[in-house]
Every structure is written in C-alpha cells, then in structure tokens.
Design a protein around this motif. Structure first.
Motif, PDB file in Angstrom:
ATOM      1  N   THR A   1       0.812  -1.208   0.000  1.00 58.31           N
ATOM      2  CA  THR A   1       0.000   0.000   0.000  1.00 58.31           C
ATOM      3  C   THR A   1       0.849   1.263   0.000  1.00 58.31           C
ATOM      4  OG1 THR A   1      -0.103   0.041   2.407  1.00 58.31           O
ATOM      5  CG2 THR A   1      -1.820  -1.178   1.284  1.00 58.31           C
ATOM      6  N   GLY A   2       0.220   2.349  -0.439  1.00 57.35           N
ATOM      7  CA  GLY A   2       0.856   3.661  -0.400  1.00 57.35           C
ATOM      8  C   GLY A   2       0.035   4.576   0.479  1.00 57.35           C
ATOM      9  N   GLN A   3      -0.212   5.796  -0.012  1.00 52.61           N
ATOM     10  CA  GLN A   3      -0.878   6.786   0.831  1.00 52.61           C
ATOM     11  C   GLN A   3      -2.367   6.492   1.056  1.00 52.61           C
ATOM     12  OE1 GLN A   3       0.467  10.457  -1.184  1.00 52.61           O
ATOM     13  NE2 GLN A   3       1.758  10.783   0.602  1.00 52.61           N
ATOM     14  N   GLY A   4      -2.916   5.550   0.311  1.00 49.83           N
ATOM     15  CA  GLY A   4      -4.341   5.246   0.478  1.00 49.83           C
ATOM     16  C   GLY A   4      -4.631   4.180   1.522  1.00 49.83           C
ATOM     17  N   LYS A   5      -3.609   3.722   2.231  1.00 47.95           N
ATOM     18  CA  LYS A   5      -3.754   2.764   3.335  1.00 47.95           C
ATOM     19  C   LYS A   5      -4.790   1.644   3.077  1.00 47.95           C
ATOM     20  CE  LYS A   5      -1.444   3.255   6.422  1.00 47.95           C
ATOM     21  NZ  LYS A   5      -1.568   3.794   7.739  1.00 47.95           N
ATOM     22  N   THR A   6      -5.822   1.552   3.937  1.00 45.57           N
ATOM     23  CA  THR A   6      -6.817   0.477   3.805  1.00 45.57           C
ATOM     24  C   THR A   6      -7.368   0.408   2.387  1.00 45.57           C
ATOM     25  OG1 THR A   6      -7.538   1.040   6.030  1.00 45.57           O
ATOM     26  CG2 THR A   6      -8.905  -0.499   4.827  1.00 45.57           C
ATOM     27  N   SER A   7      -7.655   1.578   1.822  1.00 47.14           N
ATOM     28  CA  SER A   7      -8.282   1.586   0.500  1.00 47.14           C
ATOM     29  C   SER A   7      -7.301   1.084  -0.562  1.00 47.14           C
ATOM     30  CB  SER A   7      -8.792   2.988   0.158  1.00 47.14           C
ATOM     31  OG  SER A   7      -7.733   3.882  -0.045  1.00 47.14           O
ATOM     32  N   ASP A   8      -6.028   1.350  -0.385  1.00 48.77           N
ATOM     33  CA  ASP A   8      -5.029   0.823  -1.321  1.00 48.77           C
ATOM     34  C   ASP A   8      -5.005  -0.701  -1.264  1.00 48.77           C
ATOM     35  OD1 ASP A   8      -4.244   3.252  -2.263  1.00 48.77           O
ATOM     36  OD2 ASP A   8      -2.241   3.259  -1.347  1.00 48.77           O
ATOM     37  N   ALA A   9      -5.102  -1.234  -0.047  1.00 45.92           N
ATOM     38  CA  ALA A   9      -5.111  -2.695   0.098  1.00 45.92           C
ATOM     39  C   ALA A   9      -6.349  -3.261  -0.600  1.00 45.92           C
ATOM     40  CB  ALA A   9      -5.093  -3.086   1.568  1.00 45.92           C
ATOM     41  N   GLU A  10      -7.468  -2.575  -0.437  1.00 51.57           N
ATOM     42  CA  GLU A  10      -8.699  -3.030  -1.101  1.00 51.57           C
ATOM     43  C   GLU A  10      -8.532  -3.000  -2.615  1.00 51.57           C
ATOM     44  OE1 GLU A  10     -12.607  -1.792   0.459  1.00 51.57           O
ATOM     45  OE2 GLU A  10     -11.434  -0.396   1.670  1.00 51.57           O
ATOM     46  N   PHE A  11      -7.853  -1.955  -3.077  1.00 53.19           N
ATOM     47  CA  PHE A  11      -7.621  -1.794  -4.510  1.00 53.19           C
ATOM     48  C   PHE A  11      -6.777  -2.938  -5.062  1.00 53.19           C
ATOM     49  CE2 PHE A  11      -5.391  -0.042  -8.182  1.00 53.19           C
ATOM     50  CZ  PHE A  11      -6.445   0.499  -8.902  1.00 53.19           C
ATOM     51  N   LEU A  12      -5.709  -3.261  -4.323  1.00 51.94           N
ATOM     52  CA  LEU A  12      -4.824  -4.364  -4.717  1.00 51.94           C
ATOM     53  C   LEU A  12      -5.590  -5.683  -4.790  1.00 51.94           C
ATOM     54  CD1 LEU A  12      -1.932  -3.146  -2.519  1.00 51.94           C
ATOM     55  CD2 LEU A  12      -1.444  -4.158  -4.741  1.00 51.94           C
ATOM     56  N   VAL A  13      -6.406  -5.929  -3.769  1.00 54.00           N
ATOM     57  CA  VAL A  13      -7.153  -7.187  -3.690  1.00 54.00           C
ATOM     58  C   VAL A  13      -8.186  -7.275  -4.814  1.00 54.00           C
ATOM     59  CG1 VAL A  13      -8.779  -8.529  -2.296  1.00 54.00           C
ATOM     60  CG2 VAL A  13      -6.822  -7.432  -1.204  1.00 54.00           C
ATOM     61  N   ALA A  14      -8.825  -6.156  -5.116  1.00 48.51           N
ATOM     62  CA  ALA A  14      -9.899  -6.175  -6.114  1.00 48.51           C
ATOM     63  C   ALA A  14      -9.377  -6.210  -7.545  1.00 48.51           C
ATOM     64  CB  ALA A  14     -10.816  -4.969  -5.925  1.00 48.51           C
ATOM     65  N   ASN A  15      -8.220  -5.581  -7.784  1.00 51.11           N
ATOM     66  CA  ASN A  15      -7.786  -5.394  -9.172  1.00 51.11           C
ATOM     67  C   ASN A  15      -6.489  -6.059  -9.571  1.00 51.11           C
ATOM     68  OD1 ASN A  15      -9.950  -3.535  -9.875  1.00 51.11           O
ATOM     69  ND2 ASN A  15      -8.948  -2.134  -8.453  1.00 51.11           N
ATOM     70  N   SER A  16      -5.691  -6.474  -8.586  1.00 52.01           N
ATOM     71  CA  SER A  16      -4.356  -6.976  -8.899  1.00 52.01           C
ATOM     72  C   SER A  16      -3.545  -5.952  -9.712  1.00 52.01           C
ATOM     73  CB  SER A  16      -4.422  -8.311  -9.634  1.00 52.01           C
ATOM     74  OG  SER A  16      -3.160  -8.919  -9.626  1.00 52.01           O
ATOM     75  N   LEU A  17      -3.781  -4.683  -9.384  1.00 53.44           N
ATOM     76  CA  LEU A  17      -2.988  -3.578  -9.932  1.00 53.44           C
ATOM     77  C   LEU A  17      -2.358  -2.881  -8.733  1.00 53.44           C
ATOM     78  CD1 LEU A  17      -5.557  -1.802 -12.298  1.00 53.44           C
ATOM     79  CD2 LEU A  17      -3.414  -2.811 -13.062  1.00 53.44           C
ATOM     80  N   TYR A  18      -1.298  -2.122  -8.952  1.00 55.69           N
ATOM     81  CA  TYR A  18      -0.709  -1.374  -7.835  1.00 55.69           C
ATOM     82  C   TYR A  18      -1.520  -0.121  -7.545  1.00 55.69           C
ATOM     83  CZ  TYR A  18       3.317  -4.373  -8.400  1.00 55.69           C
ATOM     84  OH  TYR A  18       4.128  -5.470  -8.468  1.00 55.69           O
ATOM     85  N   PRO A  19      -1.609   0.263  -6.282  1.00 60.74           N
ATOM     86  CA  PRO A  19      -2.204   1.576  -6.001  1.00 60.74           C
ATOM     87  C   PRO A  19      -1.225   2.647  -6.504  1.00 60.74           C
ATOM     88  CG  PRO A  19      -1.307   0.615  -3.988  1.00 60.74           C
ATOM     89  CD  PRO A  19      -1.144  -0.414  -5.069  1.00 60.74           C
ATOM     90  N   LEU A  20      -1.607   3.890  -6.414  1.00 62.04           N
ATOM     91  CA  LEU A  20      -0.766   4.929  -7.022  1.00 62.04           C
ATOM     92  C   LEU A  20       0.403   5.376  -6.133  1.00 62.04           C
ATOM     93  CD1 LEU A  20      -3.515   7.107  -8.726  1.00 62.04           C
ATOM     94  CD2 LEU A  20      -1.916   5.493  -9.794  1.00 62.04           C
ATOM     95  N   PRO A  21       1.436   5.944  -6.764  1.00 62.78           N
ATOM     96  CA  PRO A  21       2.577   6.415  -5.973  1.00 62.78           C
ATOM     97  C   PRO A  21       2.259   7.644  -5.131  1.00 62.78           C
ATOM     98  CG  PRO A  21       2.861   6.980  -8.285  1.00 62.78           C
ATOM     99  CD  PRO A  21       1.660   6.098  -8.204  1.00 62.78           C
ATOM    100  N   ARG A  22       1.259   8.431  -5.554  1.00 61.97           N
ATOM    101  CA  ARG A  22       0.900   9.641  -4.816  1.00 61.97           C
ATOM    102  C   ARG A  22      -0.605   9.645  -4.612  1.00 61.97           C
ATOM    103  NH1 ARG A  22       0.992  13.312  -8.067  1.00 61.97           N
ATOM    104  NH2 ARG A  22       1.412  15.127  -6.783  1.00 61.97           N
ATOM    105  N   GLY A  23      -1.022   9.898  -3.361  1.00 62.20           N
ATOM    106  CA  GLY A  23      -2.454   9.980  -3.080  1.00 62.20           C
ATOM    107  C   GLY A  23      -3.121   8.606  -3.081  1.00 62.20           C
ATOM    108  N   ALA A  24      -4.447   8.620  -2.900  1.00 61.02           N
ATOM    109  CA  ALA A  24      -5.198   7.366  -2.855  1.00 61.02           C
ATOM    110  C   ALA A  24      -5.954   7.202  -4.163  1.00 61.02           C
ATOM    111  CB  ALA A  24      -6.181   7.389  -1.693  1.00 61.02           C
ATOM    112  N   VAL A  25      -5.741   6.101  -4.832  1.00 62.56           N
ATOM    113  CA  VAL A  25      -6.409   5.869  -6.114  1.00 62.56           C
ATOM    114  C   VAL A  25      -7.935   5.834  -5.936  1.00 62.56           C
ATOM    115  CG1 VAL A  25      -5.986   3.378  -5.884  1.00 62.56           C
ATOM    116  CG2 VAL A  25      -6.510   4.318  -8.116  1.00 62.56           C
TER     117      VAL A  25
END
Ligand code: GP9
Ligand code: MN
Length: 613
Positions: A288-312
C-alpha cells in the motif's frame, strides 16, 4: 556587494537563517529519513537553504513598512507546513503530497488520531517564529529597499545553491528524481520545501498524462501487459467453486504479532489456531501507499498497484475496472462489503460502484450506540454480530468483504474489551496496539463461532489479510525493545509482512513460504473459484503457483526477491539480512520500476477498458 546586502537586509538574513536551521533540525532529528554517511548529512544541512532564500525573497517585493509582517507570516506558514509534514511523517513514515490534501472526505474522522501524534514539546518547533518576532520588535532600523541588481544576484545565488544540491544528490543517488517512488529519499536529498515543488511538478505531469497516455503510451503498456500471466496452479483450480467467499481485512495487522506473546500471553490465539488449519502464507507483504486500507482493497480487487501519490480511491474512482466483485458477479455471485464507517470515507461509495459491488453496508446500516463504539467506530465484535442479520438474507453464493476497524491507530480500547494487559515498551502506541490486536483476534473467534451456528461456515472459504503496517518507523525503538533486537533497514522491510490466510473448511493446514504480495490475492481467489477471466489484466500471480517469479514490489520501489531484499538503494541478502553489493539487486530494480510504472500508466490513462470485452 554581499556585505552591503547583508548589512542592509538584516531582518531578511536573520529570518532565512532561523528558518534554515529549524528546517534542518526537523529534517535531521524528527523526520524519518536515512542519514548514513557524511554526504547525506551534508545534503540534509544545505538543502533547506535554497528553499528558505526563495520563499523569504517574496518579502523583498514588499514595501519596507510591510516587510516585517510578511517575513513573520512566511516564517509562520513555512513552520506550519513543516509541522504538518512532521505529524504526517510520524504516522505514515511518509510526506504529504498534493492529492492527499484533496482527501477532505476523510478529514472528519481523523480528529483523535491527529491529537495522539501531537506532543507538548512540539511547541519548540515554533521557537524560531517567536525569536523572529522579538528581533523584529527590537530592531528599529528597517531594512533597506532592494535594488534590481541585488535581486538578480540573490536569485542567481539561490539557483546555484540549488544546482549544487542537485549535483550532490545525483552523486549520492543517481536518477533519484526521475526514477524513484520513495519520498523519504527525495526529502533527504533536496529537502522538504524543494520536495513540495517537485511534487507539484509531478502533479501537473499526471494531469497531462491523462490526456496523452492513450495515444502515445498504449503500445508500450500493451507489450508489457502481454507478458503478464497469473500462472494458476491447476491442482487448486476450482477447489472452492461455488462456495461463499469471505474476505476479511485485518486493520493494521502486521505478521510479527502472529505466533508471538506478550508476558507469556499469545497476541493472536485464534489466528494462531486457524493458521494450523489453513493455507498460511508467511511471506506476503503489503504494497500500500498513501491510500492505506483503500489501497489494500484496490490491490485485492484489481491486482494492480495503487498509485505512488495519493489514494487511487479518490483520484481514479471513475475509471473502468475489472474488479474481483464484478468478475464473481458475472459468475452468479452477490457481492457485498461490510464496514461501519461513513460511506464516503476513502470515497468508497464511488469506488465500490466502479469495482462492481452489489451492496455496501456502511455506518448507516448499523445500529450504533455510543457504548458499542471505540476509536474510529463500531467495535469489531459488534460489526460482525450486526452483519449476520444481513448475511443471513443474502442471495447465495455471496462474496462478502469485511473491514475491521478496532485495531486502528490510536488503538483505543475500553477496559471491558481488553483480553490482555497492555505492553510495557517506551511507546504507548505500541503498548495499546498489542491490546487491540488481541481484541480483533477475539472478534474473529466470535465471528467464526457465529458463522458455524448459522450454518454459513461449511460451504465457504475465508481469506484473511492484513491491510498495512500498524506500527510506523517512529516506534522503532519501542518495537526493538519488544522484539529484543535492533531494527535495521532490512528489518523495516521484513516488518511489512502482513497476515495472509486462506481457510477452506475441511482442508488441512499448510504454511507456504512463497514470497508474495496483496497483488496476488485476486488471481489466487479466482483460481480457487475456478473462474478463468481471459480479459483480465493481473499484475499478481496465483500464490499457489509453482512457476511464480517470486518478486514482490513494494509501493516505494523497495522489493523482496527469492535471494534479495532491496530498499533505500541498499541491497541485502534475504537469508542473512547482511548488506551486499548493490549490483546483485540491480536486475530487479529496473523490473520493479517498470512494473510499477506500467501499472500507474494504466490507471492514470484509464486504459483497462481496452482490455475488457
Ligand atoms: C476507515 C478505515 C481505516 O474506514 O478503513 O482506514 P485507514 O486509515 O487504515 O486507511
Ligand atoms: Mn487500515
């Protein structure tokens, strides 16, 4: 000429020096940035000066009468910016970026958390502003008007200083600004204010990328995408076909608490037990990056990386995604999320639509009485218990995501919910963390009991994952007291491991040491369910696969491979933790950068739609 300038602009010079020194002190002693050699020390010392000259030079454009107020205001605003970064850094071991400033929907809930990060002694960080105020009051003679020539020289000097800074940083860390995803390295090299300028440039680049990505970059992206394969292990294909799916996000849970004790008491007795009856992946890292929990959710749902800046979740919620909830939905699953927080937090209400969830049970769907809440919201036990009422009625099979919350910073807990005594390290945060971890473990135990009683256990599979770290580097001293050993850079990466447990009732337990990340969860679940999604773009691989690349990229460009651990431009042997020649890590550094970069371009350019039929 310099002499005359100094003599005639004493206030300006004093303001610059005071601010320079303050920023240096904060950068050197308060921020978590690496300082390992003389050059790095020197960089930290000189880099605030060019920025200080630049921002205080604004005052020179004002009349002599106004200049004092302007100097003082700049000093105050600058100090607030430094302090805001310090607070952010204490919690995230990171620095503020422009997109994080727009995550205003999150602000309401942050109150108590921010309060815990503030220390009374922080007031001394504003001491220079007070000093400047006193000086301004005492020094009666005002500074002189500034000539055009002086102004030009001032800017030439500032620029030269900045260029010198860049050259030094290029020597120390080649291609830092063009190829790094690690903000602490950038701050270490160019200083906090120049970093903000750099962040601004990145921000404008993102906006232009949005427009151009489709035409220019697509072919390159596509070439890379064609090489991706999730390499499913056919022995596991469909072993959970048609079963209900429970995905449980374990708030701030790091792997180090598993199978660990505090004063002889296990921190996670239930998880320890379930590990024995599950596939337990002991080397899975959060990404995860700056989006914390939501970044983890993003990774799990999409198998894409969250963004380097901010929360995707905030920046790109309108994109088209091929989310796991949507894919299982097409196979007849009903997909839901249970999370007792405001539905707009992390912009979830918008993003969940894009990911294809059928229903989001947010705080509005839970009965929330004061005594049932702690810290950020409903206690985990209560959240699970109340979810059951909805769960019972869901069409089957269902895909249900649960986001726990009690083990969230600042790790507050009511006495009656404490199952162990708090720790006795030098960090109260860590001491409380042990207790909330233990509480969430108990809540999981209760939930599993309830599911068994409701006959919802047998025909289901359970995926439990830790979302991100809970104990930031700020607490390293206390953590090393607990772990009984010093924490090196290598350990910092190893501490980013999070629990990853796949529990299929009836299947025997097995610990799997494969190196993986949250990015691997989606292809793993899909293979277990026997769903083959041809058009899918997955950067991860099936965790059970026997042909895995065994390379996990963390969001800041650090990585772990079969043999190496890499972070902050240092290479370590994975087995021993010993630092080795950087050359050994080099082939992977580029691969990791490319992978992160392609994933970013897909998101910024909203390119996924070209792959979906
Ligand atoms: C809030 C919860 C916690 O809804 O997901 O978020 P975090 O601060 O861990 O990202
Ligand atoms: Mn979280």
């Amino acid at each position: 000429m310099a002499r005359t300038f100094i003599k005639k602009h004493r206030l300006f010079i004093i303001a610059v020096i005071l601010f320079w020194l303050k920023v240096y002190i904060v950068q050197r002693f308060f921020f978590h940035v690496p300082t390992e050699n003389v050059l790095q020390e020197m960089l930290l010392f000189i880099n605030p000066l060019s920025a200080a000259l630049l921002i205080f030079s604004i005052s020179l454009f004002f009349s002599l009468k106004r200049r004092r107020v302007i100097l003082l205001s700049i000093s105050m605003i600058g100090s607030v910016i430094v302090y805001a970064n310090l607070i952010y850094n204490r919690f995230f071991s990171d620095f503020i970026t422009i997109p994080t400033l727009f995550q205003t929907k999150n602000m309401g809930d942050l109150g108590e958390s921010i309060f815990t990060l503030i220390q009374v002694t922080d007031i001394f960080l504003f001491f220079d502003v007070l000093l400047l105020f006193l000086v301004i009051k005492r020094v009666r003679v005002s500074d002189d008007a500034v000539t055009k020539r002086q102004m030009s020289w001032l800017y030439v000097g500032t620029l030269a200083l900045f260029a010198f800074n860049l050259v030094l940083s290029e020597i120390e860390h080649p291609q830092l600004l063009t190829k790094s995803f690690d903000r602490s390295m950038v701050v270490q090299n160019i200083g906090i204010f120049n970093y903000h300028l750099y962040d601004l440039i990145l921000q404008t680049r993102v906006s232009t990328d949005k427009t151009f990505a489709k035409s220019d970059g697509f072919q390159e992206v596509d070439e890379y995408v064609q090489t991706l394969s999730s390499n499913p292990n056919r022995a596991y294909t469909g072993i959970a076909e048609g079963k209900n799916v429970f995905v449980i996000s374990l708030e701030s849970m790091q792997s180090f608490v598993l199978q660990h004790t505090l004063d002889g008491e296990p921190l996670t007795p239930f998880l320890n037990q379930i590990i024995e009856e599950s596939y337990y992946f002991s080397n899975v890292y959060h990404q995860t990056g700056q989006g914390k929990t939501s970044d983890a959710e993003f990774l799990v749902a999409n198998s894409l990386y969250p963004l380097p800046r901010g929360a995707v979740f905030f920046t790109n919620s309108d994109n088209e995604y091929n989310g796991l909830p949507k894919i299982v939905g097409e196979e007849g699953y009903y997909s839901v999320v249970f999370h007792s927080n405001d539905e707009t937090f992390w912009n979830r209400d918008q993003m969940y639509d894009s990911l294809g969830y059928d229903r989001f049970y947010s705080s509005a769907d839970f009965k929330i009485r004061e005594e049932q809440t702690v810290g950020w919201g409903l206690k985990d036990m209560e959240m699970f218990t109340q979810s059951l009422d909805y769960l019972r009625e869901l069409p089957k099979p269902f895909y249900a995501k649960f986001i726990t919350l009690t083990n969230h910073f600042p790790y507050a807990l009511d006495e009656e919910d404490a199952f162990i005594k708090k720790g006795n390290t030098s960090s109260e945060t860590l001491n409380r963390y042990f207790m909330t971890v233990r509480y969430t473990d108990e809540a999981l135990k209760l939930f599993f009991q309830q599911l068994k009683a409701e006959n919802l256990y047998e025909n289901s599979i359970f995926i439990l994952y830790g979302d991100h770290y809970g104990i930031s580097e700020y607490h390293n001293d206390a953590l090393s007291e607990y772990l009984g050993k010093g924490i090196t850079l290598y350990d910092t990466i190893q501490l980013q491991r999070v629990p990853m447990i796949i529990h299929i009732p009836g299947q025997e337990g097995k610990t799997i040491e494969t190196i993986g990340g949250q990015i691997d969860i989606k292809p793993t679940i899909l293979n277990l369910l026997g769903i083959d999604n041809e058009n899918d773009v997955n950067f991860g691989e099936d965790l059970f696969s026997l042909e895995r690349s065994n390379l996990v990229a963390l969001r800041d460009g650090s990585f772990v491979s079969e043999d190496y651990v890499y972070t902050k431009q240092k290479c370590f042997e994975r087995e021993s933790g010993e630092e080795i020649e950087i050359e050994q890590c080099e082939p992977f550094i580029e691969e990791v950068q490319l992978q992160l970069d392609v994933s970013d371009r897909i998101i910024y350019g909203d390119l996924l739609k070209f792959y979906m039929k």
